[in-house]
Structure formats: C-alpha cells, structure tokens
Design a protein around this motif. Sequence first.
Motif, PDB file in Angstrom:
ATOM      1  N   SER A  67       0.821  -1.203   0.000  1.00 12.51           N
ATOM      2  CA  SER A  67       0.000   0.000   0.000  1.00 12.51           C
ATOM      3  C   SER A  67       0.859   1.257   0.000  1.00 12.51           C
ATOM      4  O   SER A  67       1.972   1.269   0.530  1.00 12.51           O
ATOM      5  N   GLU A  68       0.331   2.307  -0.595  1.00 11.53           N
ATOM      6  CA  GLU A  68       0.979   3.615  -0.546  1.00 11.53           C
ATOM      7  C   GLU A  68       0.219   4.569   0.378  1.00 11.53           C
ATOM      8  O   GLU A  68       0.474   5.759   0.405  1.00 11.53           O
ATOM      9  N   ARG A  69      -0.717   4.007   1.139  1.00  9.60           N
ATOM     10  CA  ARG A  69      -1.531   4.842   2.021  1.00  9.60           C
ATOM     11  C   ARG A  69      -0.675   5.457   3.118  1.00  9.60           C
ATOM     12  O   ARG A  69       0.158   4.790   3.738  1.00  9.60           O
ATOM     13  N   ILE A  70      -0.867   6.737   3.358  1.00 12.90           N
ATOM     14  CA  ILE A  70      -0.117   7.477   4.377  1.00 12.90           C
ATOM     15  C   ILE A  70      -0.990   7.676   5.615  1.00 12.90           C
ATOM     16  O   ILE A  70      -2.156   8.059   5.522  1.00 12.90           O
ATOM     17  N   GLN A  71      -0.422   7.411   6.769  1.00 12.56           N
ATOM     18  CA  GLN A  71      -1.132   7.576   8.037  1.00 12.56           C
ATOM     19  C   GLN A  71      -1.177   9.049   8.434  1.00 12.56           C
ATOM     20  O   GLN A  71      -0.516   9.905   7.848  1.00 12.56           O
ATOM     21  N   ALA A  72      -1.971   9.338   9.459  1.00  9.74           N
ATOM     22  CA  ALA A  72      -2.093  10.707   9.963  1.00  9.74           C
ATOM     23  C   ALA A  72      -0.739  11.245  10.412  1.00  9.74           C
ATOM     24  O   ALA A  72      -0.480  12.451  10.353  1.00  9.74           O
ATOM     25  N   SER A  73       0.151  10.374  10.859  1.00 12.12           N
ATOM     26  CA  SER A  73       1.467  10.793  11.315  1.00 12.12           C
ATOM     27  C   SER A  73       2.387  11.193  10.169  1.00 12.12           C
ATOM     28  O   SER A  73       3.453  11.755  10.380  1.00 12.12           O
ATOM     29  N   GLU A  78       2.256   0.528   7.068  1.00  9.77           N
ATOM     30  CA  GLU A  78       2.839  -0.772   6.733  1.00  9.77           C
ATOM     31  C   GLU A  78       1.873  -1.927   6.998  1.00  9.77           C
ATOM     32  O   GLU A  78       2.126  -3.057   6.588  1.00  9.77           O
ATOM     33  N   ASN A  79       0.774  -1.660   7.682  1.00  7.05           N
ATOM     34  CA  ASN A  79      -0.198  -2.716   7.977  1.00  7.05           C
ATOM     35  C   ASN A  79      -1.274  -2.842   6.903  1.00  7.05           C
ATOM     36  O   ASN A  79      -2.153  -3.703   6.992  1.00  7.05           O
ATOM     37  N   ASP A  80      -1.197  -1.984   5.902  1.00  2.00           N
ATOM     38  CA  ASP A  80      -2.206  -1.964   4.854  1.00  2.00           C
ATOM     39  C   ASP A  80      -1.663  -2.609   3.586  1.00  2.00           C
ATOM     40  O   ASP A  80      -0.452  -2.598   3.343  1.00  2.00           O
ATOM     41  N   VAL A  81      -2.561  -3.154   2.766  1.00  2.00           N
ATOM     42  CA  VAL A  81      -2.197  -3.713   1.460  1.00  2.00           C
ATOM     43  C   VAL A  81      -3.203  -3.237   0.424  1.00  2.00           C
ATOM     44  O   VAL A  81      -4.322  -2.817   0.757  1.00  2.00           O
ATOM     45  N   CYS A  82      -2.810  -3.287  -0.847  1.00  2.00           N
ATOM     46  CA  CYS A  82      -3.708  -2.973  -1.948  1.00  2.00           C
ATOM     47  C   CYS A  82      -4.349  -4.262  -2.457  1.00  2.00           C
ATOM     48  O   CYS A  82      -3.660  -5.270  -2.631  1.00  2.00           O
ATOM     49  N   THR A  83      -5.646  -4.222  -2.699  1.00  2.00           N
ATOM     50  CA  THR A  83      -6.346  -5.367  -3.275  1.00  2.00           C
ATOM     51  C   THR A  83      -7.005  -4.937  -4.587  1.00  2.00           C
ATOM     52  O   THR A  83      -6.908  -3.776  -4.996  1.00  2.00           O
ATOM     53  N   ALA A  84      -7.681  -5.873  -5.233  1.00  2.00           N
ATOM     54  CA  ALA A  84      -8.188  -5.625  -6.584  1.00  2.00           C
ATOM     55  C   ALA A  84      -9.204  -4.495  -6.656  1.00  2.00           C
ATOM     56  O   ALA A  84      -9.215  -3.715  -7.608  1.00  2.00           O
ATOM     57  N   LEU A  85     -10.063  -4.367  -5.661  1.00  3.88           N
ATOM     58  CA  LEU A  85     -11.137  -3.373  -5.691  1.00  3.88           C
ATOM     59  C   LEU A  85     -11.226  -2.679  -4.335  1.00  3.88           C
ATOM     60  O   LEU A  85     -11.490  -3.325  -3.322  1.00  3.88           O
ATOM     61  N   GLU A  86     -11.021  -1.366  -4.333  1.00  2.00           N
ATOM     62  CA  GLU A  86     -11.049  -0.602  -3.084  1.00  2.00           C
ATOM     63  C   GLU A  86     -11.892   0.654  -3.245  1.00  2.00           C
ATOM     64  O   GLU A  86     -12.037   1.188  -4.348  1.00  2.00           O
TER      65      GLU A  86
END
Length: 276
Positions: A67-73, A78-86
């Motif tokens: 995942s490239e998702r950025i946390q509030a900090s 690092e606990n997130d992943v990308c899946t086929a449909l989000e």
Amino acid sequence: MSAFIYPLASTSTAPLSFKGSTLILPVVSVGSAPQLAVDLIINSKDLGLRKVARIDPNYCLPFIGPSERIQASGSQDENDVCTALEVFQNLDALTVVQQRSPVIKSQEAQFVSELLAWIRDSEFKEVLVLSSIDAAARTDAEFETPLLHLTPIGQPSRVNSLSERLSKSFPAFEARPPPSHLVPRSFSSADEKQTIPLIPGGGLTRKILRAASSSGLEADTGAVLLFCGEGDNRGDGHALAKVACTLVGSQPKGEFEEPPSWSSLFGQPIDQSMFG
C-alpha cells in the motif's frame, strides 16, 4: 452493507454511508488510463480521500500489493495492502473506486449486477464512469477531440446534472461499424441495434451502461471516454484525472502528484540530452 462491499474496521465506528455522494468509477480498459487517473485522484492531498472499504475481490484476477496509504502521522501504513477493488471517500461527498485487476470473464455478468445493486442501494447522487477507447477506432471527425461522452438511454433530464455537463463538454460517442480486428467473437448483428454501442477497448463500460439503462438507476450516470493506446500513459492519466475532477466539482488546488509506484511502473523519463 451487502457482502459485495466490506467496510474497513479502522475507518470509523459510524456506519459507512454513500447517500447523496458522487461516485467515480474507473473501468479497466485500453492503456489503463482510468486506473492511472484514479491513482492521481486518491493520491491528492488536497482532495483528502481515505480508504473506507474493499469490494469483494473474488470477481477479479488475483491481485495484492504493498500500500501507498499514508497515516495521519505522515508515515506509510505498513499494515495496509492494496487489493483488486477498493473504495475511497472524503468529507466533500466524493467516493472513488480503484480497480487494479480485470474482472474474470465468467464473473462479468454477476459483477455488473452486484455493482449496479450496490450503486442503487447506496443512493449515490451521480456516477461518473471513466473509460478509455482504442485510438485505432477513431473516425476522422474525432481527431479534433481526445474525449467523448456516453450516457445511458432513458435518463431523466436534470438541470446541471452530470449528463448535462458531459453533453456540454464533449461530443457524444456514436455507433459506427467497428474495425474487424476489434470485434469480439461474441459480437452479432443484434448487438448493433443495442442502445449502447460497442466500445473498442472499453472493457466492461458498455455492459455497465447497458445495465444502468435497464435497471432504473436513479443516480445520474454518464461516462467519459478517452482515446488512447498501450504504452506510457501517464499523460493520459493526468488528462483524465483533471477532466474527472472538473466534472464532479472537486478540483485540487495544485497539480496532481504522481504516486511512488509510478516510477517502477514506467521508469524514469528519457534524458533528452541524448538526442543532442
């Protein structure tokens, strides 16, 4: 919430709601321009979109990635992943789906049916479908514009509706005899009489709009089609992202910033100095 969509437990304790919001829906099509456009949209800090749910990935070819998702900090989650449909959403009633893997052929009819049922039950106000169309199918007149629009038949006309904005912004895509090498084997003469014409390289766009025409969908629905081919389609992604945000009234303040994954996808730009 149906089994078609799974809200993320970490998003909020309140029930997930899409009522009255605008949905941007990319279709896997030639050049993957819709997916690139959505990458830019969900990566925009100005738009403030956050991942709120996943759609059942069993309809698609298996896919998972970092995942490239950025946390509030400000650090990467690092606990997130990308899946086929989000599914992503912001506080301005904008909802965006990202699809990173094509739907399995045998699952297409079921997927479109479940997708339309979710859109109808969620009470979206507008649905903007992003799609691309094979540039090889362009007519002479269409060389004057890179973009066309297409809307389901039978939609009620509303002032300042999405379909009205589309019709005022881009020419309509009209049926024409498709090049023989672009006609699927399942295509028959009866298909030529359908209200939604064949869209070369358009993936499930036609099936989605045909289903929207016959399902009595109340959400104002329309598609914008970008002519393109296969290759480095970053420019197409930027163009389509700008058009999409303009149509739904959610323009970011500055230019779109490309996500880090794009450097691995297309590589670095060619050093022009090598040409003298």
